[in-house]
Scaffold this motif. Sequence first.
Motif, PDB file in Angstrom:
ATOM      1  N   ILE A   1       3.752  -8.327  -3.713  1.00 16.74           N
ATOM      2  CA  ILE A   1       2.351  -8.753  -3.797  1.00 16.74           C
ATOM      3  C   ILE A   1       2.090  -9.399  -5.154  1.00 16.74           C
ATOM      4  CG2 ILE A   1      -0.046  -7.947  -3.909  1.00 16.74           C
ATOM      5  CD1 ILE A   1       0.658  -5.870  -1.844  1.00 16.74           C
ATOM      6  N   GLY A   2       1.575 -10.597  -5.093  1.00 16.83           N
ATOM      7  CA  GLY A   2       1.183 -11.307  -6.307  1.00 16.83           C
ATOM      8  C   GLY A   2       2.314 -12.023  -7.026  1.00 16.83           C
ATOM      9  N   SER A   3       3.539 -11.897  -6.552  1.00 13.76           N
ATOM     10  CA  SER A   3       4.652 -12.570  -7.233  1.00 13.76           C
ATOM     11  C   SER A   3       4.801 -14.001  -6.714  1.00 13.76           C
ATOM     12  CB  SER A   3       5.958 -11.802  -7.003  1.00 13.76           C
ATOM     13  OG  SER A   3       6.333 -11.855  -5.652  1.00 13.76           O
ATOM     14  N   GLY A   4       5.048 -14.916  -7.624  1.00 15.29           N
ATOM     15  CA  GLY A   4       5.281 -16.308  -7.255  1.00 15.29           C
ATOM     16  C   GLY A   4       4.064 -17.033  -6.723  1.00 15.29           C
TER      17      GLY A   4
ATOM     18  N   GLU B   1      -5.189  -1.841  -1.641  1.00 15.58           N
ATOM     19  CA  GLU B   1      -5.552  -1.179  -0.389  1.00 15.58           C
ATOM     20  C   GLU B   1      -4.416  -1.221   0.630  1.00 15.58           C
ATOM     21  OE1 GLU B   1      -9.232  -1.157   2.809  1.00 15.58           O
ATOM     22  OE2 GLU B   1      -9.276  -2.551   1.127  1.00 15.58           O
ATOM     23  N   LEU B   2      -3.664  -2.317   0.653  1.00 18.37           N
ATOM     24  CA  LEU B   2      -2.552  -2.441   1.597  1.00 18.37           C
ATOM     25  C   LEU B   2      -1.462  -1.423   1.274  1.00 18.37           C
ATOM     26  CD1 LEU B   2      -1.474  -4.064   4.003  1.00 18.37           C
ATOM     27  CD2 LEU B   2      -0.339  -5.561   2.367  1.00 18.37           C
ATOM     28  N   VAL B   3      -1.130  -1.292   0.014  1.00 16.52           N
ATOM     29  CA  VAL B   3      -0.107  -0.328  -0.404  1.00 16.52           C
ATOM     30  C   VAL B   3      -0.572   1.098  -0.126  1.00 16.52           C
ATOM     31  CG1 VAL B   3       1.204   0.570  -2.368  1.00 16.52           C
ATOM     32  CG2 VAL B   3       0.819  -1.881  -2.158  1.00 16.52           C
ATOM     33  N   ASP B   4      -1.840   1.373  -0.393  1.00 14.93           N
ATOM     34  CA  ASP B   4      -2.381   2.717  -0.164  1.00 14.93           C
ATOM     35  C   ASP B   4      -2.441   3.089   1.317  1.00 14.93           C
ATOM     36  OD1 ASP B   4      -2.684   3.052  -2.874  1.00 14.93           O
ATOM     37  OD2 ASP B   4      -4.810   2.506  -2.881  1.00 14.93           O
TER      38      ASP B   4
ATOM     39  N   GLY C   1       3.984   2.717   9.043  1.00 15.06           N
ATOM     40  CA  GLY C   1       3.064   1.606   9.233  1.00 15.06           C
ATOM     41  C   GLY C   1       1.821   1.739   8.395  1.00 15.06           C
ATOM     42  N   PHE C   2       0.828   0.934   8.744  1.00 20.95           N
ATOM     43  CA  PHE C   2      -0.404   0.845   7.979  1.00 20.95           C
ATOM     44  C   PHE C   2      -1.556   1.463   8.745  1.00 20.95           C
ATOM     45  CE2 PHE C   2       2.353  -2.611   6.730  1.00 20.95           C
ATOM     46  CZ  PHE C   2       2.343  -2.506   5.354  1.00 20.95           C
ATOM     47  N   LYS C   3      -2.430   2.157   8.021  1.00 17.42           N
ATOM     48  CA  LYS C   3      -3.654   2.695   8.614  1.00 17.42           C
ATOM     49  C   LYS C   3      -4.625   1.538   8.803  1.00 17.42           C
ATOM     50  CE  LYS C   3      -3.032   7.016   6.187  1.00 17.42           C
ATOM     51  NZ  LYS C   3      -3.321   7.624   4.916  1.00 17.42           N
ATOM     52  N   GLU C   4      -5.399   1.621   9.830  1.00 12.17           N
ATOM     53  CA  GLU C   4      -6.348   0.559  10.150  1.00 12.17           C
ATOM     54  C   GLU C   4      -7.757   1.117  10.181  1.00 12.17           C
ATOM     55  OE1 GLU C   4      -5.558  -2.547  10.337  1.00 12.17           O
ATOM     56  OE2 GLU C   4      -3.392  -2.385  10.502  1.00 12.17           O
ATOM     57  N   PRO C   5      -8.765   0.333  10.081  1.00 16.80           N
ATOM     58  CA  PRO C   5      -8.845  -1.001   9.498  1.00 16.80           C
ATOM     59  C   PRO C   5      -9.078  -0.917   7.989  1.00 16.80           C
ATOM     60  CG  PRO C   5     -10.974  -0.429  10.384  1.00 16.80           C
ATOM     61  CD  PRO C   5     -10.053   0.750  10.637  1.00 16.80           C
ATOM     62  N   ARG C   6      -9.128  -2.067   7.362  1.00 16.73           N
ATOM     63  CA  ARG C   6      -9.463  -2.130   5.938  1.00 16.73           C
ATOM     64  C   ARG C   6     -10.965  -1.926   5.761  1.00 16.73           C
ATOM     65  NH1 ARG C   6      -5.630  -4.783   2.743  1.00 16.73           N
ATOM     66  NH2 ARG C   6      -7.197  -5.635   1.377  1.00 16.73           N
ATOM     67  N   ARG C   7     -11.380  -1.769   4.519  1.00 17.19           N
ATOM     68  CA  ARG C   7     -12.818  -1.576   4.254  1.00 17.19           C
ATOM     69  C   ARG C   7     -13.646  -2.778   4.684  1.00 17.19           C
ATOM     70  NH1 ARG C   7     -11.889   0.883  -1.655  1.00 17.19           N
ATOM     71  NH2 ARG C   7     -10.134  -0.485  -1.400  1.00 17.19           N
TER      72      ARG C   7
ATOM     73  N   GLY D   1     -12.965  -4.654   7.222  1.00 16.34           N
ATOM     74  CA  GLY D   1     -12.858  -4.843   8.662  1.00 16.34           C
ATOM     75  C   GLY D   1     -11.630  -5.593   9.126  1.00 16.34           C
ATOM     76  N   GLU D   2     -10.868  -6.183   8.206  1.00 12.20           N
ATOM     77  CA  GLU D   2      -9.658  -6.900   8.594  1.00 12.20           C
ATOM     78  C   GLU D   2      -8.536  -5.911   8.903  1.00 12.20           C
ATOM     79  OE1 GLU D   2      -8.200 -10.322   6.643  1.00 12.20           O
ATOM     80  OE2 GLU D   2     -10.119 -10.776   5.706  1.00 12.20           O
ATOM     81  N   SER D   3      -7.473  -6.439   9.455  1.00 15.90           N
ATOM     82  CA  SER D   3      -6.346  -5.619   9.843  1.00 15.90           C
ATOM     83  C   SER D   3      -5.278  -5.607   8.753  1.00 15.90           C
ATOM     84  CB  SER D   3      -5.743  -6.161  11.142  1.00 15.90           C
ATOM     85  OG  SER D   3      -4.516  -5.559  11.406  1.00 15.90           O
ATOM     86  N   ASN D   4      -4.835  -4.410   8.371  1.00 18.45           N
ATOM     87  CA  ASN D   4      -3.739  -4.297   7.405  1.00 18.45           C
ATOM     88  C   ASN D   4      -2.447  -4.852   7.980  1.00 18.45           C
ATOM     89  OD1 ASN D   4      -4.886  -3.053   5.067  1.00 18.45           O
ATOM     90  ND2 ASN D   4      -5.063  -1.167   6.236  1.00 18.45           N
ATOM     91  N   ALA D   5      -2.217  -4.645   9.270  1.00 11.82           N
ATOM     92  CA  ALA D   5      -1.003  -5.146   9.909  1.00 11.82           C
ATOM     93  C   ALA D   5      -0.954  -6.677   9.860  1.00 11.82           C
ATOM     94  CB  ALA D   5      -0.921  -4.659  11.346  1.00 11.82           C
ATOM     95  N   LYS D   6      -2.102  -7.313  10.020  1.00 10.31           N
ATOM     96  CA  LYS D   6      -2.163  -8.776   9.966  1.00 10.31           C
ATOM     97  C   LYS D   6      -1.795  -9.274   8.572  1.00 10.31           C
ATOM     98  CE  LYS D   6      -5.627 -12.356   9.743  1.00 10.31           C
ATOM     99  NZ  LYS D   6      -7.066 -12.575   9.707  1.00 10.31           N
ATOM    100  N   ILE D   7      -2.332  -8.639   7.563  1.00 10.26           N
ATOM    101  CA  ILE D   7      -2.052  -9.050   6.187  1.00 10.26           C
ATOM    102  C   ILE D   7      -0.574  -8.815   5.853  1.00 10.26           C
ATOM    103  CG2 ILE D   7      -2.574  -8.555   3.770  1.00 10.26           C
ATOM    104  CD1 ILE D   7      -5.470  -7.996   4.763  1.00 10.26           C
ATOM    105  N   ALA D   8      -0.049  -7.675   6.287  1.00  9.99           N
ATOM    106  CA  ALA D   8       1.369  -7.390   6.054  1.00  9.99           C
ATOM    107  C   ALA D   8       2.254  -8.405   6.771  1.00  9.99           C
ATOM    108  CB  ALA D   8       1.700  -5.976   6.524  1.00  9.99           C
ATOM    109  N   ASN D   9       1.865  -8.803   7.968  1.00 14.33           N
ATOM    110  CA  ASN D   9       2.615  -9.790   8.731  1.00 14.33           C
ATOM    111  C   ASN D   9       2.624 -11.138   8.022  1.00 14.33           C
ATOM    112  OD1 ASN D   9       4.104 -10.677  10.986  1.00 14.33           O
ATOM    113  ND2 ASN D   9       2.242 -11.494  11.925  1.00 14.33           N
ATOM    114  N   ILE D  10       1.485 -11.523   7.467  1.00 16.54           N
ATOM    115  CA  ILE D  10       1.396 -12.792   6.736  1.00 16.54           C
ATOM    116  C   ILE D  10       2.289 -12.746   5.498  1.00 16.54           C
ATOM    117  CG2 ILE D  10      -0.143 -14.256   5.356  1.00 16.54           C
ATOM    118  CD1 ILE D  10      -2.369 -13.556   7.408  1.00 16.54           C
ATOM    119  N   ILE D  11       2.297 -11.628   4.793  1.00 16.40           N
ATOM    120  CA  ILE D  11       3.157 -11.503   3.615  1.00 16.40           C
ATOM    121  C   ILE D  11       4.625 -11.548   4.034  1.00 16.40           C
ATOM    122  CG2 ILE D  11       3.890  -9.966   1.744  1.00 16.40           C
ATOM    123  CD1 ILE D  11       0.965  -8.966   1.654  1.00 16.40           C
TER     124      ILE D  11
END
Length: 143
Positions: A50-53, A63-66, A86-92, A94-104
């Motif tokens: 996260i945040g590299s490059g 929040e994603l790591v937590d 896996g990731f707990k859902e949803p984020r504060r 309302g978005e999906s943590n799984a979606k963000i992890a998938n994009i990364i």
Amino acid sequence: MAKADVKMPDDFLLKLSKLGDKTDEIIPKVLESGGEVVVETVKSNLQGTIGSGTKEKSRSTGELVDSLGVSPAKLDRNGNFNVKVGFKEPRRNGESNAKIANIIEYGKSGQPPKPFLKPARRTSRKACIEAMKQRFDEEVGKI
């Protein structure tokens, strides 16, 4: 026809018979200890990713790591115990943590992939197996 009798030590046979009754208690503990090893490796990889490059400063809230964790061991319809990392859902927001992890993990248009799950699975395999073996030996030793 030849006949052979193999005699097992009595204490070994006693442990095996006790293990049969305690299997449903031991297996979830063993699997969860292996899952914890994998979670730690995934968290480490994710924090390094996260945040590299990036061209701009990272807006990561942590929040994603937590939200990363391991589920309790559950019995599936085939009679097998499973744990899931896996990731707990949803984020504060309302978005999906799984979606963000998938994009990364796989990237998107204009954002290159930064895999963290596949390398974690590959590198934590042996450590996970060793942790499960150790926990199994501890649980059998308690019998």
